[in-house]
Design a protein around this motif. Structure first.
Motif, PDB file in Angstrom:
ATOM      1  N   GLN A 129      42.334  47.313  37.638  1.00 20.34           N
ATOM      2  CA  GLN A 129      41.620  46.137  38.122  1.00 20.34           C
ATOM      3  C   GLN A 129      40.947  45.489  36.918  1.00 20.34           C
ATOM      4  O   GLN A 129      40.251  46.172  36.144  1.00 20.34           O
ATOM      5  N   PRO A 130      41.135  44.200  36.715  1.00 22.24           N
ATOM      6  CA  PRO A 130      40.611  43.554  35.507  1.00 22.24           C
ATOM      7  C   PRO A 130      39.132  43.800  35.242  1.00 22.24           C
ATOM      8  O   PRO A 130      38.733  44.053  34.108  1.00 22.24           O
ATOM      9  N   ASP A 131      38.291  43.764  36.282  1.00 19.36           N
ATOM     10  CA  ASP A 131      36.848  43.939  36.043  1.00 19.36           C
ATOM     11  C   ASP A 131      36.534  45.328  35.498  1.00 19.36           C
ATOM     12  O   ASP A 131      35.720  45.480  34.583  1.00 19.36           O
ATOM     13  N   SER A 132      37.175  46.360  36.070  1.00 17.15           N
ATOM     14  CA  SER A 132      36.960  47.726  35.567  1.00 17.15           C
ATOM     15  C   SER A 132      37.477  47.870  34.149  1.00 17.15           C
ATOM     16  O   SER A 132      36.824  48.487  33.295  1.00 17.15           O
ATOM     17  N   LEU A 167      47.457  44.352  23.378  1.00 14.50           N
ATOM     18  CA  LEU A 167      48.912  44.381  23.553  1.00 14.50           C
ATOM     19  C   LEU A 167      49.301  45.005  24.889  1.00 14.50           C
ATOM     20  O   LEU A 167      50.265  44.571  25.528  1.00 14.50           O
ATOM     21  N   LYS A 168      48.568  46.014  25.333  1.00 11.72           N
ATOM     22  CA  LYS A 168      48.885  46.657  26.609  1.00 11.72           C
ATOM     23  C   LYS A 168      48.780  45.669  27.761  1.00 11.72           C
ATOM     24  O   LYS A 168      49.575  45.705  28.702  1.00 11.72           O
ATOM     25  N   TYR A 169      47.794  44.778  27.693  1.00 12.93           N
ATOM     26  CA  TYR A 169      47.578  43.830  28.782  1.00 12.93           C
ATOM     27  C   TYR A 169      48.021  42.419  28.418  1.00 12.93           C
ATOM     28  O   TYR A 169      47.585  41.454  29.043  1.00 12.93           O
ATOM     29  N   GLU A 170      48.895  42.326  27.429  1.00  9.72           N
ATOM     30  CA  GLU A 170      49.526  41.043  27.141  1.00  9.72           C
ATOM     31  C   GLU A 170      50.314  40.651  28.392  1.00  9.72           C
ATOM     32  O   GLU A 170      51.079  41.455  28.921  1.00  9.72           O
ATOM     33  N   PRO A 171      50.106  39.441  28.931  1.00  7.77           N
ATOM     34  CA  PRO A 171      50.607  39.120  30.268  1.00  7.77           C
ATOM     35  C   PRO A 171      52.091  39.352  30.508  1.00  7.77           C
ATOM     36  O   PRO A 171      52.492  39.631  31.637  1.00  7.77           O
ATOM     37  N   THR A 172      52.921  39.248  29.496  1.00  9.50           N
ATOM     38  CA  THR A 172      54.359  39.443  29.716  1.00  9.50           C
ATOM     39  C   THR A 172      54.762  40.911  29.711  1.00  9.50           C
ATOM     40  O   THR A 172      55.912  41.237  29.975  1.00  9.50           O
ATOM     41  N   LYS A 173      53.811  41.822  29.424  1.00  8.46           N
ATOM     42  CA  LYS A 173      54.160  43.227  29.243  1.00  8.46           C
ATOM     43  C   LYS A 173      53.504  44.157  30.254  1.00  8.46           C
ATOM     44  O   LYS A 173      53.482  45.369  30.058  1.00  8.46           O
ATOM     45  N   THR A 174      52.957  43.609  31.332  1.00  7.09           N
ATOM     46  CA  THR A 174      52.282  44.442  32.314  1.00  7.09           C
ATOM     47  C   THR A 174      52.500  43.861  33.699  1.00  7.09           C
ATOM     48  O   THR A 174      52.720  42.657  33.861  1.00  7.09           O
ATOM     49  N   SER A 175      52.423  44.718  34.711  1.00 12.61           N
ATOM     50  CA  SER A 175      52.560  44.276  36.093  1.00 12.61           C
ATOM     51  C   SER A 175      51.199  43.999  36.738  1.00 12.61           C
ATOM     52  O   SER A 175      51.138  43.652  37.922  1.00 12.61           O
ATOM     53  N   LEU A 176      50.121  44.162  36.006  1.00 13.45           N
ATOM     54  CA  LEU A 176      48.786  43.868  36.517  1.00 13.45           C
ATOM     55  C   LEU A 176      48.744  42.423  36.988  1.00 13.45           C
ATOM     56  O   LEU A 176      49.149  41.519  36.261  1.00 13.45           O
ATOM     57  N   MET A 177      48.231  42.189  38.224  1.00 11.98           N
ATOM     58  CA  MET A 177      48.285  40.842  38.791  1.00 11.98           C
ATOM     59  C   MET A 177      47.633  39.809  37.882  1.00 11.98           C
ATOM     60  O   MET A 177      48.180  38.736  37.645  1.00 11.98           O
ATOM     61  N   ASP A 178      46.440  40.098  37.404  1.00  7.46           N
ATOM     62  CA  ASP A 178      45.727  39.125  36.575  1.00  7.46           C
ATOM     63  C   ASP A 178      45.498  39.673  35.181  1.00  7.46           C
ATOM     64  O   ASP A 178      44.365  39.785  34.712  1.00  7.46           O
ATOM     65  N   ALA A 179      46.597  40.014  34.514  1.00  6.45           N
ATOM     66  CA  ALA A 179      46.494  40.525  33.152  1.00  6.45           C
ATOM     67  C   ALA A 179      45.824  39.514  32.228  1.00  6.45           C
ATOM     68  O   ALA A 179      45.172  39.885  31.247  1.00  6.45           O
ATOM     69  N   GLU A 180      45.956  38.228  32.556  1.00  6.60           N
ATOM     70  CA  GLU A 180      45.334  37.204  31.721  1.00  6.60           C
ATOM     71  C   GLU A 180      43.814  37.393  31.621  1.00  6.60           C
ATOM     72  O   GLU A 180      43.214  37.080  30.596  1.00  6.60           O
ATOM     73  N   VAL A 188      42.129  40.199  31.448  1.00  6.14           N
ATOM     74  CA  VAL A 188      41.857  41.185  30.400  1.00  6.14           C
ATOM     75  C   VAL A 188      42.194  40.599  29.035  1.00  6.14           C
ATOM     76  O   VAL A 188      41.429  40.730  28.077  1.00  6.14           O
ATOM     77  N   PHE A 189      43.337  39.955  28.948  1.00 11.46           N
ATOM     78  CA  PHE A 189      43.795  39.380  27.684  1.00 11.46           C
ATOM     79  C   PHE A 189      42.787  38.352  27.163  1.00 11.46           C
ATOM     80  O   PHE A 189      42.386  38.387  25.990  1.00 11.46           O
ATOM     81  N   VAL A 190      42.347  37.449  28.022  1.00 11.73           N
ATOM     82  CA  VAL A 190      41.375  36.425  27.620  1.00 11.73           C
ATOM     83  C   VAL A 190      40.072  37.076  27.178  1.00 11.73           C
ATOM     84  O   VAL A 190      39.475  36.681  26.158  1.00 11.73           O
ATOM     85  N   HIS A 191      39.628  38.085  27.907  1.00  9.44           N
ATOM     86  CA  HIS A 191      38.398  38.794  27.544  1.00  9.44           C
ATOM     87  C   HIS A 191      38.507  39.398  26.148  1.00  9.44           C
ATOM     88  O   HIS A 191      37.570  39.288  25.343  1.00  9.44           O
ATOM     89  N   MET A 192      39.632  40.030  25.869  1.00  5.93           N
ATOM     90  CA  MET A 192      39.819  40.655  24.561  1.00  5.93           C
ATOM     91  C   MET A 192      39.839  39.613  23.449  1.00  5.93           C
ATOM     92  O   MET A 192      39.198  39.795  22.395  1.00  5.93           O
ATOM     93  N   ILE A 193      40.548  38.527  23.677  1.00  2.00           N
ATOM     94  CA  ILE A 193      40.663  37.498  22.634  1.00  2.00           C
ATOM     95  C   ILE A 193      39.319  36.829  22.385  1.00  2.00           C
ATOM     96  O   ILE A 193      38.877  36.674  21.240  1.00  2.00           O
ATOM     97  N   GLN A 194      38.633  36.451  23.447  1.00  5.72           N
ATOM     98  CA  GLN A 194      37.388  35.703  23.289  1.00  5.72           C
ATOM     99  C   GLN A 194      36.267  36.548  22.693  1.00  5.72           C
ATOM    100  O   GLN A 194      35.381  36.023  22.026  1.00  5.72           O
ATOM    101  N   ASN A 195      36.312  37.862  22.939  1.00  2.00           N
ATOM    102  CA  ASN A 195      35.232  38.721  22.468  1.00  2.00           C
ATOM    103  C   ASN A 195      35.522  39.441  21.163  1.00  2.00           C
ATOM    104  O   ASN A 195      34.593  39.744  20.406  1.00  2.00           O
ATOM    105  N   TYR A 196      36.793  39.725  20.884  1.00  2.00           N
ATOM    106  CA  TYR A 196      37.100  40.598  19.747  1.00  2.00           C
ATOM    107  C   TYR A 196      38.034  39.978  18.718  1.00  2.00           C
ATOM    108  O   TYR A 196      38.032  40.392  17.563  1.00  2.00           O
ATOM    109  N   PHE A 197      38.829  38.978  19.108  1.00  2.00           N
ATOM    110  CA  PHE A 197      39.710  38.320  18.132  1.00  2.00           C
ATOM    111  C   PHE A 197      39.050  37.036  17.641  1.00  2.00           C
ATOM    112  O   PHE A 197      39.654  35.969  17.646  1.00  2.00           O
TER     113      PHE A 197
END
Length: 488
Positions: free
Chosen positions: A267-270, A298-311, A313-322
């Motif tokens: 779940q994205p929030d967790s 990379l694990k939660y890159e949207p094209t590489k996971t079945s998580l419904m809202d991988a974006e 997690v991805f956005v969170h990582m980019i905005q906070n750490y990249f």
């Protein structure tokens, strides 16, 4: 490169999916391992390997960084000895002497002591091992021999659990027996840790142990929610993030795989919450920080996971750490590019109000999502020449036409196409809904993110996004779930 190691393949309990936690309460663990003096003198590499029944061929000395193996040296035996020698030290870590046929890897811990001899017997590597000159590797094989000696008892108890009812007297008796076995194993390891708390062996093996949390089961036999919540919280307690040597063992990558693969609820929030907790523990250690940030992103890159809202997690990582301040391994152009990608995703995350889009329809009139009055809205991003669109669009047409009563409208947005192709496709499929196209893409830029067409979003009566990355056959699953939450 993959290969089979002797004994415990990764020499860490996190490599064993059946490893059992100890049984004291969580939150009180005091890590034993200590960070060594970074200025300690390292010997030059001088490792001799003697094997009774040594196979013919070239042996390979392999190192590891995170999950990547690399070749240090390769040579053939001379007079029955494989002699790995250099006029400089190797970086401290776990190393493997790999057999010519890659069937067996003899483990060794190389830290400050890099001049030592290993003597053993082919087919009985662990029990026959004798180490001269390396306290670290000697401790490694002492622990491996101890664990091999206990393995039959663990196997016996594990097999006895089959088909037992959770909570039954027999099940509880086995839990207690398993506890006693684990207590024995942990006591042995901790006695070794206290003998040399600054050793790489201690840091490595301690990090590989499960947290001290008592098992708690649901009636169906699965681990309880309370147990898993405590496990997430305590999972990294015994890992020394001030010790860079651990990155040159498999323990960190194994723990990451287990943490995000079987412990973390998808779940994205967790994921965001516990990722922040993890990364905040190693903000001052560049190697850990860079590895964790890249691995999780990379694990939660949207094209590489079945998580419904991988974006999310991805956005969170980019905005906070990249960021340009934190992503020290990238140049500013790379950072800008990935930040722009996150910006394009950020407006269409599940739980947010879906952005409005206003564009021209096939009849020349202007249509806006915000003008639609049906309880639910499907935003359908498609392309006339897309194979998957050709499969999904007729299904959506059928679903739309068979509504009774009408619960949703479809706002269809053609993307990356041309005006005549869009118009022809609308007629071909008999699309009965609102169909729009903006050849400039200005109307939809940074609103509804599309990785691959077709992209299907669902908005609820408050116009919040409640589903995305969906197939047509999932539409009513999402709508019905939302209606249940409303008591409808």
């Amino acid at each position: 490169m993959s290969f089979i190691s002797c004994g415990n393949g990764n020499a860490a309990d996190t490599s064993n999916s059946n490893a059992v936690s100890t049984y004291t309460s969580g939150g009180n663990y005091k890590r034993i391992s200590q960070t060594p003096d970074p200025n300690r003198k390292l010997e030059n590499l001088d490792v001799k390997l003697k094997i009774e029944g040594m196979p013919n061929g070239t042996f390979y000395l392999m190192g590891i960084f995170a999950e990547q193996y690399f070749l240090v040296d390769s040579l053939r035996p001379v007079n029955g000895v494989v002699h790995f020698k250099r006029d400089e030290p190797v970086t401290p870590g776990l190393y493997y002497a790999l057999y010519p046929d890659r069937s067996t890897a003899i483990q060794m811990i190389i830290d400050a002591d890099q001049s030592f001899t290993l003597s053993t017997v082919d087919g009985d590597i662990v029990n026959s091992m004798k180490v001269n000159g390396s306290k670290e590797t000697e401790m490694l094989y002492e622990s491996m021999k101890f664990e091999l000696g206990m393995q039959p008892e663990f196997n016996r108890v594990g097999a006895a659990f089959q088909n037992l009812q959770v909570g039954s007297a027999e099940h509880n008796a086995l839990i207690e027996e398993q506890k006693q076995l684990m207590d024995k194993k942990v006591a042995h390891l901790e006695s070794m840790f206290r003998k040399d708390p600054k050793s790489l062996f201690t840091a490595f093996k301690e990090a590989g142990q499960n947290p001290n949390i008592k098992y708690d089961f649901e009636t169906n036999g699965s681990l309880s929610t309370a147990y898993l919540a405590e496990l997430k919280k305590e999972y990294w307690t015994n890992t020394n993030f001030d010790d860079p040597r651990l990155m040159r063992t498999p323990v960190i990558s194994n723990k990451l795989e287990k943490y995000y693969g079987s412990i973390m609820p998808q779940q994205p929030d967790s994921i965001k919450k516990y990722t922040d907790i993890l990364i905040n523990q190693c903000l001052n250690n560049d190697e850990y920080y860079k590895y964790f940030v890249n691995w999780i992103t990379l694990k939660y890159e949207p094209t590489k996971t079945s998580l419904m809202d991988a974006e999310a997690v991805f956005v969170h990582m980019i905005q906070n750490y990249f960021t340009k301040e934190r992503a020290f391994w990238q140049d500013t152009v790379q950072t800008y590019g990935i930040q722009m990608r996150a910006y394009e995703m950020a407006s269409s995350l599940v739980g947010q109000v879906g952005p409005n889009v206003t564009a021209d329809g096939i009849d020349g009139k202007t249509y806006s999502i915000n003008d639609i009055k049906t309880p639910y809205i499907i935003v359908y991003m498609w392309n006339p020449e897309c194979e998957h669109c050709a499969e999904q669009t007729p299904k959506l047409v059928d679903l739309y036409n068979n509504q009774s009563p009408k619960e949703f409208e479809v706002y269809g947005i053609a993307v990356n196409t041309e005006d005549d192709k869009w118009r022809d496709a609308v007629k071909k499929y008999g699309m009965p809904w609102i169909s729009v196209f903006d050849p400039t893409n200005k109307a939809i830029y940074a609103k509804y993110y599309v990785d691959n067409t077709p992209e299907l979003y669902i908005l609820n009566p408050e116009r919040k996004i409640i589903g995305k990355n969906l197939k047509v056959n999932q539409v009513y699953t999402i709508i019905d779930r939302d209606k249940e939450k409303r008591g409808n």
